[in-house]
Write a protein that holds these residues in place. Structure first.
Motif, mmCIF file in Angstrom:
data_model
loop_
_atom_site.group_PDB
_atom_site.id
_atom_site.type_symbol
_atom_site.label_atom_id
_atom_site.label_comp_id
_atom_site.label_asym_id
_atom_site.label_seq_id
_atom_site.Cartn_x
_atom_site.Cartn_y
_atom_site.Cartn_z
ATOM 1 N N THR A 162 -3.953 -2.369 0.513
ATOM 2 C CA THR A 162 -2.568 -1.768 0.725
ATOM 3 C C THR A 162 -2.396 -1.485 2.254
ATOM 4 O O THR A 162 -1.511 -1.887 2.729
ATOM 5 C CB THR A 162 -2.259 -0.696 -0.152
ATOM 6 O OG1 THR A 162 -2.464 -1.074 -1.656
ATOM 7 C CG2 THR A 162 -0.985 -0.053 -0.061
ATOM 8 N N GLN A 163 -3.357 -0.979 2.839
ATOM 9 C CA GLN A 163 -3.381 -0.329 4.107
ATOM 10 C C GLN A 163 -3.257 -1.607 5.209
ATOM 11 O O GLN A 163 -2.513 -1.684 6.089
ATOM 12 C CB GLN A 163 -4.739 0.568 4.357
ATOM 13 C CG GLN A 163 -4.769 1.676 3.851
ATOM 14 C CD GLN A 163 -3.952 2.877 4.511
ATOM 15 O OE1 GLN A 163 -2.718 2.952 4.169
ATOM 16 N NE2 GLN A 163 -4.515 3.649 5.253
ATOM 17 N N ALA A 164 -4.050 -2.621 4.749
ATOM 18 C CA ALA A 164 -4.100 -3.789 5.464
ATOM 19 C C ALA A 164 -2.776 -4.457 5.470
ATOM 20 O O ALA A 164 -2.442 -5.217 6.472
ATOM 21 C CB ALA A 164 -5.156 -4.495 5.177
ATOM 22 N N ARG A 165 -2.077 -4.396 4.197
ATOM 23 C CA ARG A 165 -0.938 -5.248 4.078
ATOM 24 C C ARG A 165 0.089 -4.621 4.717
ATOM 25 O O ARG A 165 1.073 -5.422 5.336
ATOM 26 C CB ARG A 165 -0.760 -5.537 2.534
ATOM 27 C CG ARG A 165 0.545 -6.211 2.260
ATOM 28 C CD ARG A 165 0.750 -7.613 2.595
ATOM 29 N NE ARG A 165 1.709 -8.329 2.205
ATOM 30 C CZ ARG A 165 2.863 -8.220 2.950
ATOM 31 N NH1 ARG A 165 2.910 -7.610 3.937
ATOM 32 N NH2 ARG A 165 4.010 -8.863 2.418
ATOM 33 N N PHE A 166 0.203 -3.273 4.644
ATOM 34 C CA PHE A 166 1.468 -2.659 4.879
ATOM 35 C C PHE A 166 1.333 -1.686 6.456
ATOM 36 O O PHE A 166 2.561 -1.525 7.128
ATOM 37 C CB PHE A 166 2.095 -1.794 4.089
ATOM 38 C CG PHE A 166 2.486 -2.513 2.825
ATOM 39 C CD1 PHE A 166 3.583 -3.376 2.748
ATOM 40 C CD2 PHE A 166 1.849 -2.614 1.759
ATOM 41 C CE1 PHE A 166 3.921 -4.246 1.611
ATOM 42 C CE2 PHE A 166 2.075 -3.286 0.274
ATOM 43 C CZ PHE A 166 3.176 -3.926 0.488
ATOM 44 N N MET A 167 0.214 -1.427 6.825
ATOM 45 C CA MET A 167 0.190 -0.312 7.824
ATOM 46 C C MET A 167 -0.675 -0.915 9.076
ATOM 47 O O MET A 167 -0.491 -0.304 10.234
ATOM 48 C CB MET A 167 -0.578 0.916 7.237
ATOM 49 C CG MET A 167 0.010 1.866 6.105
ATOM 50 S SD MET A 167 1.539 2.336 6.693
ATOM 51 C CE MET A 167 0.969 3.431 8.021
#
Length: 679
Positions: free
Chosen positions: A30-35
């Motif tokens: 999730t971090q890689a996808r959005f942040m």
């Protein structure tokens, strides 16, 4: 519905390396996808700058003309506790003195701790009980500190980590409801015992006063200091969230029951009277007192005397909170989800309502009441008006502005409207719609975030939108606050209408609001996102599973989703009054088999993108609710994401950087899957 084995039940074991690895991998994805991009980092930096703006109002506890404040900034990410004089605070140029840094307690306790709260001894406020939560969860250490000396009290009131309830009795004794040993706990994981601990005693040497059975919910004990009379010590023994008995403790340590209805709450004590709020009608001495009302009941030597009705709500009103000052009882009430204030004073043998000065509209919150006086601090705001801090002096009925918070977003052109719509059973449900004027005819494509809670009798009120205003409303998007049944916007009947086997009505109401947005041309399903946390997470997950075609995205935070096993997880058994006991009653189990979000995810249905959040340190709503729901949904819908940091607990008690990152991730998710559809 046939009950099958649960392929993801192993996520209930948080100590399992497999569970931790799964959560970490999903969180990193999730971090890689959005942040991990410049836009999201800039967004997080902007949100953090708002949080750390030195012009923000420092909300304080006032003791003996000194203002105490918990402050976080870049230098002190875990925060410091500081103090200034009331005179410099009122001048607008407070001269702060740091009393302690929270981060210093990590080494002292050998743990990752965050400040959960501070309880000053009001007669001697330099003595304070510090609550330091483990990883931001509900379990916390208690330490006694001498704030003047800047040191922990040698041999003072220090207790191990647990979901303890500890409160001052006087300078040399505290009430302790311990929860650091399994033998002290109810099935819900809360304290079941009350002890009186004297200064200089070890816990083993202290006096046991009261105990409930393990199948109860919890106990709590505290002292009321009546400026107009003698102090009293009370015990609240809760069998469930809304069923409890009250006991008065004598000077000899004997607990005597008070003959109150089991569905009332004791909310104050003044002039020898206990203040009660009622969830249901109470018939006493041929007098009927309606649900939702505020009563003053005379207490004399453990015996209840005459009762006087102070406030009884009509169909559009609700009682929100009660405070006592030196001479007055003050009640915060709601009128069609707008804040109001009432006050009474005991004179000539009766409680008399006092006329208050004109107060601001919007939401009113009593933020502090300095002990021994008649000043109440009030915070007022609405969706587009920043917080203003007022001091209301009840002796002279004077309202003074103490602080005004700066604007955090451009509110020009933003309209606030309250709409009503019919739910499935015909009940009229209100909601607020906040957005810029739409003149280009594309309002049906307006990205719209619908926020809901709808449980435990808690009202959702108009509040300044801050970061949402800056990074959502300013972009031309809309925000909706849903006032569904299950909340407390219109008193106990509004809550009870969506309680137990009627909980689906919260979801009915939410779906009616979403449909009404489309009917009014304010938005349309591909451009509507749902957001809710905890009980609100249950409501949005239920709507998501039941009617996925009505939304473009969902943000489901710290949710309950497995409503068949919820009483077995963390504090779940304490909520059976709210949801019904699926482990005890077949009718409850059958009901939740039809409505539990986790169990009603179906193959072959198209689910919109979803962001599900939890924390591995959440010891209130078990993280398994989010982990299991995410794992099952991800098998059916690849655009499903999990945000799952290690700390923060249930309430996000962590650093401001952590909070800014999480909100930035939510907004990045919405921008990806909701906003782009409007382009």
């Amino acid at each position: 519905m046939t009950q099958h084995s649960d392929p993801f039940q192993h996520f209930e074991n948080l100590e399992s390396p497999a569970t931790q690895d799964f959560a970490a991998k999903a969180h990193n994805e999730t971090q890689a996808r959005f942040m991990e991009n410049d836009t999201s980092r800039t967004l997080s930096d902007g949100i953090l700058a708002q949080m750390q703006d030195t012009r923000q109002i420092p909300f304080c506890q006032e003791h003996r003309a000194r203002m105490y404040h918990f402050h976080q900034d870049a230098e002190y990410p875990k925060g410091v506790y500081r103090v200034c004089t009331a005179a410099t605070y009122r001048s607008g140029y407070p001269e702060w003195e740091i009393l302690f840094s929270v981060a210093d307690f990590d080494e002292i306790l050998g743990d990752d701790v965050y400040l959960g709260g501070i309880s000053h001894l009001v007669e001697k406020p330099n003595l304070a009980l510090l609550t330091l939560s483990r990883a931001g969860g509900d379990a916390a250490y208690t330490l006694e500190m001498d704030l003047a000396a800047g040191t922990l009290v040698n041999g003072g009131f220090h207790f191990p980590a647990g979901k303890n309830h500890i409160s001052w009795r006087d300078e040399n004794s505290v009430w302790v409801c311990p929860a650091w040993d399994d033998r002290q706990l109810t099935q819900a994981g809360y304290p079941r015992e009350v002890w009186l601990v004297e200064r200089g005693q070890s816990f083993e040497e202290s006096t046991p006063v009261f105990q409930i059975d393990r199948d109860g919910m919890m106990v709590n004990a505290w002292r009321y200091l009546d400026p107009q009379g003698s102090p009293i010590d009370l015990i609240e023994a809760s069998q469930g969230f809304y069923t409890k008995t009250y006991w008065q403790v004598s000077a000899q340590g004997e607990a005597k029951p008070l003959n109150f209805p089991e569905d009332c709450d004791v909310v104050g004590y003044l002039s020898g009277h206990l203040m009660l709020t009622l969830r249901k009608d109470w018939l006493r001495a041929n007098q009927s007192y309606p649900s939702g009302s505020l009563l003053a009941v005379k207490l004399h030597k453990g015996e209840l005397g005459a009762a006087q009705l102070l406030f009884a709500p009509n169909e559009t009103q609700a009682l929100e909170s009660v405070e006592t000052t030196k001479r007055f009882v003050v009640a915060s009430t709601l009128e069609n989800v707008q804040g109001r204030l009432k006050a009474w004073r005991f004179a000539d043998g009766a409680w008399q309502e006092i006329e208050l000065p004109r107060l601001p509209m919007g939401t009113l919150e009593m933020t502090d009441q300095p002990w021994g006086g008649d000043v109440v601090y009030l915070a007022a705001s609405d969706f587009t008006t920043p917080l203003t801090l007022y001091a209301l002096d009840l002796n002279v009925m004077e309202l003074t502005v103490m602080r005004r918070q700066p604007q955090q977003f451009a509110a020009a052109g933003i309209q606030v409207q309250q709409f009503w719509t019919s739910s499935a059973d015909g009940t009229q449900i209100p909601y607020y719609h906040v957005s810029k004027n739409v003149s280009d005819g594309l309002s049906s494509q307006t990205p719209t975030l619908v926020y809901v809670y709808g449980g435990f009798g808690v009202p959702e009120l108009p509040h300044y939108l801050g970061s949402i205003g800056k990074y959502w409303l300013e972009q031309g998007h809309a925000f909706v606050l849903a006032n569904v049944r299950g909340g407390g916007e219109f008193g106990p009947h509004w809550h009870q209408a969506a309680q137990g086997l009627h909980k689906h009505k919260s979801t009915d109401d939410l779906l009616a609001i979403v449909d009404d947005l489309s009917r009014r041309g304010l938005s349309s399903p591909p451009h509507i996102a749902l957001q809710g946390g905890s009980n609100g997470g249950l409501v949005v997950a239920s709507a998501f599973v039941r009617q996925p075609q009505s939304f473009g995205a969902m943000v489901c935070e710290m949710p309950l989703t497995d409503m068949l096993r919820y009483p077995l997880l963390s504090a779940g058994s304490s909520w059976t009054d709210e949801y019904g006991n699926t482990q005890k009653y077949d009718i409850c189990r059958g009901y939740w088999q039809q409505h539990s979000p986790y169990h009603n995810l179906s193959d072959g249905r198209h689910y919109p993108p979803a962001l599900i959040t939890t924390s591995l340190s959440d010891d209130r709503v078990h993280p398994a609710h989010a982990l299991k729901f995410y794992a099952k949904l991800r098998q059916k819908s690849p655009q499903s994401w999990l945000y799952c940091p290690d700390n923060g607990g249930h309430t996000g008690n962590s650093t401001q950087q952590d909070s800014a990152d999480e909100l930035a991730c939510i907004l990045a998710f919405l921008n990806c899957f909701l906003v782009k559809k409007a382009v």
